[in-house]
Structure formats: structure tokens, C-alpha cells
Design a protein around this motif. Structure first.
Motif, PDB file in Angstrom:
ATOM      1  N   ARG A 167       3.274  -6.342 -12.735  1.00 37.38           N
ATOM      2  CA  ARG A 167       4.621  -6.888 -12.606  1.00 37.38           C
ATOM      3  C   ARG A 167       5.011  -7.093 -11.147  1.00 37.38           C
ATOM      4  NH1 ARG A 167       9.109  -3.691 -15.894  1.00 37.38           N
ATOM      5  NH2 ARG A 167       8.118  -4.834 -17.607  1.00 37.38           N
ATOM      6  N   ALA A 168       4.536  -6.216 -10.249  1.00 40.61           N
ATOM      7  CA  ALA A 168       4.935  -6.294  -8.841  1.00 40.61           C
ATOM      8  C   ALA A 168       3.894  -5.613  -7.968  1.00 40.61           C
ATOM      9  CB  ALA A 168       6.302  -5.643  -8.634  1.00 40.61           C
ATOM     10  N   LEU A 169       3.860  -6.023  -6.701  1.00 38.04           N
ATOM     11  CA  LEU A 169       3.047  -5.386  -5.682  1.00 38.04           C
ATOM     12  C   LEU A 169       3.976  -4.775  -4.653  1.00 38.04           C
ATOM     13  CD1 LEU A 169       0.529  -8.337  -5.061  1.00 38.04           C
ATOM     14  CD2 LEU A 169       0.171  -6.341  -6.541  1.00 38.04           C
ATOM     15  N   VAL A 170       3.695  -3.537  -4.264  1.00 38.51           N
ATOM     16  CA  VAL A 170       4.523  -2.849  -3.271  1.00 38.51           C
ATOM     17  C   VAL A 170       3.610  -2.366  -2.149  1.00 38.51           C
ATOM     18  CG1 VAL A 170       6.154  -0.986  -2.813  1.00 38.51           C
ATOM     19  CG2 VAL A 170       6.168  -2.143  -5.043  1.00 38.51           C
ATOM     20  N   TYR A 171       3.928  -2.793  -0.935  1.00 38.42           N
ATOM     21  CA  TYR A 171       3.113  -2.476   0.240  1.00 38.42           C
ATOM     22  C   TYR A 171       3.833  -1.455   1.112  1.00 38.42           C
ATOM     23  CZ  TYR A 171       0.520  -6.665  -1.118  1.00 38.42           C
ATOM     24  OH  TYR A 171      -0.228  -7.592  -1.805  1.00 38.42           O
ATOM     25  N   ILE A 172       3.168  -0.331   1.387  1.00 34.18           N
ATOM     26  CA  ILE A 172       3.754   0.750   2.173  1.00 34.18           C
ATOM     27  C   ILE A 172       2.983   0.872   3.488  1.00 34.18           C
ATOM     28  CG2 ILE A 172       4.365   3.189   2.206  1.00 34.18           C
ATOM     29  CD1 ILE A 172       5.809   1.528   0.020  1.00 34.18           C
ATOM     30  N   ALA A 173       3.609   0.422   4.604  1.00 34.39           N
ATOM     31  CA  ALA A 173       2.936   0.420   5.910  1.00 34.39           C
ATOM     32  C   ALA A 173       1.517  -0.100   5.747  1.00 34.39           C
ATOM     33  CB  ALA A 173       2.941   1.823   6.518  1.00 34.39           C
ATOM     34  N   ALA A 174       1.405  -1.268   5.154  1.00 35.76           N
ATOM     35  CA  ALA A 174       0.121  -1.707   4.601  1.00 35.76           C
ATOM     36  C   ALA A 174      -0.365  -3.035   5.144  1.00 35.76           C
ATOM     37  CB  ALA A 174       0.235  -1.802   3.077  1.00 35.76           C
ATOM     38  N   PHE A 175      -1.656  -3.243   4.972  1.00 31.88           N
ATOM     39  CA  PHE A 175      -2.254  -4.551   5.177  1.00 31.88           C
ATOM     40  C   PHE A 175      -1.910  -5.441   3.992  1.00 31.88           C
ATOM     41  CE2 PHE A 175      -5.220  -2.115   7.923  1.00 31.88           C
ATOM     42  CZ  PHE A 175      -5.173  -2.922   9.058  1.00 31.88           C
ATOM     43  N   VAL A 176      -1.543  -6.694   4.303  1.00 34.67           N
ATOM     44  CA  VAL A 176      -1.265  -7.690   3.262  1.00 34.67           C
ATOM     45  C   VAL A 176      -2.052  -8.943   3.647  1.00 34.67           C
ATOM     46  CG1 VAL A 176       0.534  -8.855   1.922  1.00 34.67           C
ATOM     47  CG2 VAL A 176       1.078  -6.733   3.146  1.00 34.67           C
ATOM     48  N   PRO A 177      -3.359  -8.931   3.464  1.00 31.72           N
ATOM     49  CA  PRO A 177      -4.188 -10.027   3.984  1.00 31.72           C
ATOM     50  C   PRO A 177      -4.147 -11.296   3.136  1.00 31.72           C
ATOM     51  CG  PRO A 177      -5.548  -8.304   3.017  1.00 31.72           C
ATOM     52  CD  PRO A 177      -4.144  -7.849   2.890  1.00 31.72           C
ATOM     53  N   GLU A 178      -4.581 -12.363   3.778  1.00 35.37           N
ATOM     54  CA  GLU A 178      -4.741 -13.661   3.134  1.00 35.37           C
ATOM     55  C   GLU A 178      -6.202 -13.800   2.704  1.00 35.37           C
ATOM     56  OE1 GLU A 178      -4.366 -16.323   1.444  1.00 35.37           O
ATOM     57  OE2 GLU A 178      -3.004 -17.509   2.732  1.00 35.37           O
ATOM     58  N   GLU A 179      -6.455 -14.722   1.793  1.00 41.35           N
ATOM     59  CA  GLU A 179      -7.831 -14.998   1.384  1.00 41.35           C
ATOM     60  C   GLU A 179      -8.684 -15.369   2.598  1.00 41.35           C
ATOM     61  OE1 GLU A 179      -7.624 -18.114  -1.460  1.00 41.35           O
ATOM     62  OE2 GLU A 179      -6.504 -16.926  -2.937  1.00 41.35           O
ATOM     63  N   GLY A 180      -9.857 -14.774   2.676  1.00 41.85           N
ATOM     64  CA  GLY A 180     -10.773 -15.083   3.754  1.00 41.85           C
ATOM     65  C   GLY A 180     -10.580 -14.260   5.009  1.00 41.85           C
ATOM     66  N   GLU A 181      -9.487 -13.527   5.107  1.00 42.62           N
ATOM     67  CA  GLU A 181      -9.236 -12.712   6.293  1.00 42.62           C
ATOM     68  C   GLU A 181      -9.957 -11.373   6.211  1.00 42.62           C
ATOM     69  OE1 GLU A 181      -4.857 -13.998   8.026  1.00 42.62           O
ATOM     70  OE2 GLU A 181      -4.965 -12.375   6.558  1.00 42.62           O
ATOM     71  N   THR A 182     -10.283 -10.829   7.372  1.00 42.25           N
ATOM     72  CA  THR A 182     -10.770  -9.456   7.456  1.00 42.25           C
ATOM     73  C   THR A 182      -9.707  -8.629   8.160  1.00 42.25           C
ATOM     74  OG1 THR A 182     -11.827  -9.673   9.630  1.00 42.25           O
ATOM     75  CG2 THR A 182     -13.125 -10.327   7.698  1.00 42.25           C
ATOM     76  N   LEU A 183      -9.698  -7.340   7.883  1.00 42.18           N
ATOM     77  CA  LEU A 183      -8.688  -6.474   8.491  1.00 42.18           C
ATOM     78  C   LEU A 183      -8.918  -6.335   9.991  1.00 42.18           C
ATOM     79  CD1 LEU A 183      -8.404  -3.712   5.741  1.00 42.18           C
ATOM     80  CD2 LEU A 183      -7.403  -6.008   5.843  1.00 42.18           C
ATOM     81  N   GLY A 184     -10.186  -6.262  10.386  1.00 41.56           N
ATOM     82  CA  GLY A 184     -10.479  -6.170  11.802  1.00 41.56           C
ATOM     83  C   GLY A 184      -9.980  -7.376  12.560  1.00 41.56           C
ATOM     84  N   LEU A 191     -11.453 -11.015   2.514  1.00 39.96           N
ATOM     85  CA  LEU A 191     -10.755 -10.826   1.240  1.00 39.96           C
ATOM     86  C   LEU A 191     -10.964 -12.042   0.337  1.00 39.96           C
ATOM     87  CD1 LEU A 191      -8.822  -8.389   0.477  1.00 39.96           C
ATOM     88  CD2 LEU A 191      -7.031 -10.126   0.460  1.00 39.96           C
ATOM     89  N   LYS A 192     -11.198 -11.806  -0.934  1.00 40.45           N
ATOM     90  CA  LYS A 192     -11.454 -12.897  -1.874  1.00 40.45           C
ATOM     91  C   LYS A 192     -10.203 -13.386  -2.582  1.00 40.45           C
ATOM     92  CE  LYS A 192     -16.310 -11.841  -2.831  1.00 40.45           C
ATOM     93  NZ  LYS A 192     -17.292 -11.388  -3.843  1.00 40.45           N
ATOM     94  N   ASN A 193      -9.229 -12.501  -2.796  1.00 44.17           N
ATOM     95  CA  ASN A 193      -8.028 -12.865  -3.546  1.00 44.17           C
ATOM     96  C   ASN A 193      -6.783 -12.438  -2.789  1.00 44.17           C
ATOM     97  OD1 ASN A 193      -9.512 -13.650  -6.084  1.00 44.17           O
ATOM     98  ND2 ASN A 193     -10.067 -11.491  -6.003  1.00 44.17           N
ATOM     99  N   ALA A 194      -5.732 -13.246  -2.896  1.00 43.02           N
ATOM    100  CA  ALA A 194      -4.440 -12.882  -2.321  1.00 43.02           C
ATOM    101  C   ALA A 194      -3.414 -12.915  -3.454  1.00 43.02           C
ATOM    102  CB  ALA A 194      -4.041 -13.832  -1.201  1.00 43.02           C
ATOM    103  N   ALA A 195      -3.318 -11.814  -4.183  1.00 46.19           N
ATOM    104  CA  ALA A 195      -2.510 -11.767  -5.406  1.00 46.19           C
ATOM    105  C   ALA A 195      -1.026 -11.973  -5.142  1.00 46.19           C
ATOM    106  CB  ALA A 195      -2.735 -10.431  -6.114  1.00 46.19           C
ATOM    107  N   TRP A 196      -0.590 -11.735  -3.899  1.00 45.54           N
ATOM    108  CA  TRP A 196       0.835 -11.916  -3.600  1.00 45.54           C
ATOM    109  C   TRP A 196       1.278 -13.370  -3.735  1.00 45.54           C
ATOM    110  CZ3 TRP A 196       0.745 -15.229   0.468  1.00 45.54           C
ATOM    111  CH2 TRP A 196      -0.284 -15.125   1.400  1.00 45.54           C
ATOM    112  N   LYS A 197       0.342 -14.291  -3.814  1.00 51.22           N
ATOM    113  CA  LYS A 197       0.714 -15.693  -3.993  1.00 51.22           C
ATOM    114  C   LYS A 197       1.302 -15.951  -5.370  1.00 51.22           C
ATOM    115  CE  LYS A 197      -2.573 -17.608  -0.671  1.00 51.22           C
ATOM    116  NZ  LYS A 197      -3.718 -18.539  -0.455  1.00 51.22           N
TER     117      LYS A 197
END
Length: 283
Positions: A129-146, A217-223
Motif C-alpha cells: 500500500r505504501a513505502l516509507v523511507y527512514i533516513a534512507a536511500f531512495v534510488p532510481e533504476e540503474g543507480e548504484t548507492l556508491g 538498482l533494477k526497480n524503482a517501486a516509488w514510481k
């Protein structure tokens, strides 16, 4: 029994009933004092979503204890998953397998690296139903955290005091894991947590595979799924400006709080309130 004694006894009983009734009303008022209203509780507790809590690097599921206790006290079902910390693909698959038996609506909550995991996993998990990010990474498709951290440096946030070390596979090959220097864990990760508590967190921290920061990242579910984000203004692990950038890009409803990276430990009230916001907005 005389008529006078019966009258006195009736008055006593009536007074007692009135006192008990008043106490019951007061108890109900206190029960809703922390933010849940009677109208909110009118929704059957069994219909509330299951909140899936996903920790990040250098932590474990116990970091959610206070948040989980608050949520359970307000009628939510809760599951705090032990995140393998192997990489977004591996961990997303593991998360899916862990929650596939959970029926009904779900809210996925990710802290730090756990945000990347829920972002990658949510499209494969039914009824999110929802995504909740707590001091978190919220990446886009194809991005790496580094790469995200390289592209959005924050001069107010010093480099993490990481300590890499090799570990062996059964076939004799090796890989690298990363943990935080326990001596610097408090300042880097949990500056607003009591020293005794942060020392235990440092001792029980779980290292993360170094390759996790380089896996696209393969998926960006926040879309496709509504999202909320809590920015920790005093974060010394992920720059607060980076947290804001990622949350705004995702279209998340953003709240901010004075807190360290371990904000779920130091401010479980703020974390719980944000989860409740997501729940009410997606009824």
C-alpha cells in the motif's frame, strides 16, 4: 432491611457505578492520547496492514524494537525482517520470500540501505500500500548507492569510518564485507543514542557486502506506489541533503526531525507517526 438503609445502599451503588463509568471514559481518553483517535480505531484492527520493517547496513532487526512495540500497541501487525545485506537484488528476493506468506495489505518501511531494498522489491510483493523511507536511500533504476553518494557529496558529513575485511566462501574464493569501526560508531551512526545503547549496537552490527554499493538498482517501486520519507537533519552517515534530493525526486511526502542516522532508535515516535500517516492516507 429498613427503607432508610435500602435508600442509602442504592445511593452507594449508584455512586460506585458513576465513578467506574468516569474512570472508564478517562481510560479510553488516555488510550487515544498518543495520536490514534476513536474514529481511527473504528477500523477493525484485523484490517490494518502489516508493517514490514527492513533494517540497513551496520544494524540488525532489533533497531526497530521501539517502533514495532508502538505499532503493535496501536493494532498493526508487524514483521521486522533480518536483511541479508548481500546486495539489492539478493536482498529484494529474500525480502519477497520472507513476506510472501503475509496476506492482505502491507506497508514496507526501509532504513538506510533498507530503502534501496524495499524500492527494488516492492513491485514483486503483492498488496503493498505504501513505502516509507527512514533516513534512507531512495534510488532510481540503474543507480548504484556508491554513485549516488559521489554525485551528491555533503561537506558536513565526514567519510564513514568503515573497516573492510575479506570472508571466505565454501569453494575457497573470497569476497569483501564492510563494517563500521566500533570506536567511531556512536558519532557516525547513533550520536543521539545513549552511549551504552550505541556500544551494544556497535558490537552487534551486521556488516554489508562491499559489492552492494556498486550493484545497479533494477526497480524503482516509488514510481507506482505512494511514498513517505523521514529526513534525519543530523545524519552523519547519509547526508541530509541527499536524503531530501532522493525523497523529492520520488514524490515522497517528506517530514524532517532532529536526529542521527539511527533515528528509528532515538525517535521511534517520529518514525511511528510517519508510518501512521502513510496508513491513513492510503485507506
Amino acid at each position: 432491611m429498613s427503607k432508610q438503609k435500602r435508600t442509602r445502599r442504592s445511593v452507594t451503588i449508584a455512586t460506585t457505578v458513576a465513578v467506574v463509568a468516569a474512570a472508564s471514559v478517562a481510560s479510553l481518553s488516555l488510550a487515544f492520547a498518543d495520536g490514534d483517535s476513536a474514529a481511527d480505531d473504528g477500523v477493525e484492527r484485523a484490517s490494518k496492514p502489516t508493517v514490514i520493517l527492513v533494517h540497513g547496513a551496520f544494524a540488525d532487526a532489533s533497531g526497530w524494537n521501539d517502533t514495532a512495540a508502538r505499532l503493535r500497541g496501536q493494532g498493526f501487525k508487524v514483521r521486522a525482517v533480518a536483511n541479508p545485506l548481500r546486495g539489492p537484488d539478493y536482498d529484494a528476493a529474500y525480502l519477497k520470500s520472507q513476506v510472501q506468506s503475509v496476506k492482505g495489505p502491507k506497508i514496507l518501511v526501509g532504513h538506510s540501505y533498507g530503502g534501496a531494498v524495499i524500492t527494488n522489491a516492492a513491485t514483486a510483493i503483492p498488496d503493498v500500500r505504501a513505502l516509507v523511507y527512514i533516513a534512507a536511500f531512495v534510488p532510481e533504476e540503474g543507480e548504484t548507492l556508491g554513485r549516488l553518494m559521489e554525485q551528491h557529496p555533503d561537506t558536513s558529513v565526514p567519510p564513514l569510518p568503515t573497516a573492510p575485511f575479506p570472508f571466505a566462501h565454501p569453494d575457497g574464493s573470497t569476497s569483501t564485507e564492510v563494517m563500521l569501526d566500533p570506536a567511531e560508531f556512536h558519532d557516525a551512526f547513533a550520536a543521539d543514542v545513549p552511549a551504552a545503547t550505541s556500544a551494544l549496537m556497535a558490537a552487534s552490527q551486521r556488516p554489508i557486502a562491499a559489492e552492494a554499493f556498486g550493484q545497479p538498482l533494477k526497480n524503482a517501486a516509488w514510481k507506482n506506489i505512494p511514498s513517505w520519507a523521514l529526513v534525519a537533519r543530523n545524519d552523519q552517515a547519509i547526508g541530509p541533503d541527499l536524503e531530501r534530493f532522493m525523497a523529492k525526486r520520488a514524490g515522497a511526502r517528506i517530514s524532517e526531525v532532529d536526529g542521527s542516522h539511527a533515528v528509528m532508535v532515538s525517535r521511534p515516535d517520529a518514525v511511528t507517526n510517519l508510518i501512521k500517516q502513510a496508513y491513513r492516507a492510503t485507506l
